[in-house]
Design a protein around this motif. Structure first.
Motif, short mmCIF file in Angstrom:
data_model
loop_
_atom_site.label_atom_id
_atom_site.label_comp_id
_atom_site.label_asym_id
_atom_site.label_seq_id
_atom_site.Cartn_x
_atom_site.Cartn_y
_atom_site.Cartn_z
N ILE A 51 41.36 29.47 7.59
CA ILE A 51 41.41 30.80 6.99
C ILE A 51 42.51 31.63 7.63
N GLU A 52 42.69 31.48 8.93
CA GLU A 52 43.76 32.21 9.62
C GLU A 52 45.13 31.78 9.11
N VAL A 53 45.28 30.51 8.79
CA VAL A 53 46.56 29.97 8.33
C VAL A 53 46.78 30.28 6.84
N ALA A 54 45.72 30.16 6.04
CA ALA A 54 45.83 30.33 4.59
C ALA A 54 44.67 31.17 4.07
N PRO A 55 44.68 32.47 4.35
CA PRO A 55 43.55 33.32 3.97
C PRO A 55 43.35 33.48 2.46
N GLY A 56 44.32 33.07 1.67
CA GLY A 56 44.21 33.19 0.23
C GLY A 56 43.80 31.92 -0.47
N ASP A 57 43.42 30.89 0.30
CA ASP A 57 43.04 29.61 -0.29
C ASP A 57 41.55 29.60 -0.60
N PRO A 58 41.18 29.66 -1.89
CA PRO A 58 39.76 29.73 -2.23
C PRO A 58 38.98 28.48 -1.86
N GLU A 59 39.64 27.32 -1.81
CA GLU A 59 38.95 26.07 -1.48
C GLU A 59 38.32 26.14 -0.08
N ALA A 93 26.85 32.02 3.62
CA ALA A 93 27.23 31.31 2.39
C ALA A 93 27.58 32.33 1.31
N TYR A 94 26.77 33.36 1.19
CA TYR A 94 27.01 34.41 0.20
C TYR A 94 28.39 35.05 0.41
N VAL A 95 28.70 35.40 1.64
CA VAL A 95 29.98 36.04 1.94
C VAL A 95 31.14 35.11 1.58
N ALA A 96 31.02 33.84 1.93
CA ALA A 96 32.08 32.88 1.64
C ALA A 96 32.26 32.68 0.13
N PHE A 97 31.16 32.52 -0.59
CA PHE A 97 31.26 32.32 -2.03
C PHE A 97 31.77 33.58 -2.73
N ARG A 98 31.38 34.71 -2.25
CA ARG A 98 31.86 35.97 -2.85
C ARG A 98 33.37 36.06 -2.72
N GLN A 126 36.48 35.92 -5.71
CA GLN A 126 37.55 36.91 -5.79
C GLN A 126 38.92 36.23 -5.83
N LEU A 127 39.05 35.16 -5.06
CA LEU A 127 40.33 34.45 -4.99
C LEU A 127 40.55 33.50 -6.16
N ALA A 128 39.45 32.96 -6.70
CA ALA A 128 39.55 31.98 -7.79
C ALA A 128 38.46 32.28 -8.82
N PRO A 129 38.68 33.25 -9.68
CA PRO A 129 37.65 33.66 -10.61
C PRO A 129 37.28 32.61 -11.66
#
Length: 93
Positions: free
Chosen positions: A15-23, A41-46, A50-53
């Motif tokens: 996440i630090e390297v690629a914070p915009g990667d939804p995977e 889990a909720y926070v991660a899926f939310r 947002q990143l990959a609707p």
């Protein structure tokens, strides 16, 4: 391979390297779900939604974790989005 803590550490580094990667967030949510850590889990899926609707796994994870936390309105919306994405993909409910 069986070490959830190590996997989470690696994903947090990712996440630090690629914070915009939804995977990364989907994988993190799946691991947290398997550990029954519904809040994380909720926070991660939310974040993944947002990143990959258009990511079915992100919406399904959000629906299940929001429901488990008692967020009924959000869970209903996530279930609806999940169903719409499956329909668009031609997946039978």
């Amino acid at each position: 391979a069986g070490s959830h803590e190590r996997a989470i550490d690696h994903l947090e580094e990712a996440i630090e390297v690629a914070p915009g990667d939804p995977e990364i967030f989907v994988l993190l949510g799946e691991i947290e779900q398997s550990r029954e850590n519904v809040e994380d889990a909720y926070v991660a899926f939310r974040r993944a939604t947002q990143l990959a609707p258009d990511d079915i796994r992100a919406w399904s994870g959000l629906a299940l974790s929001a429901e488990a936390l008692g967020f009924e309105e959000e869970a209903t919306g996530a279930y609806e989005e999940w169903a719409q994405l499956e329909q668009a993909e031609g997946i039978e409910p």
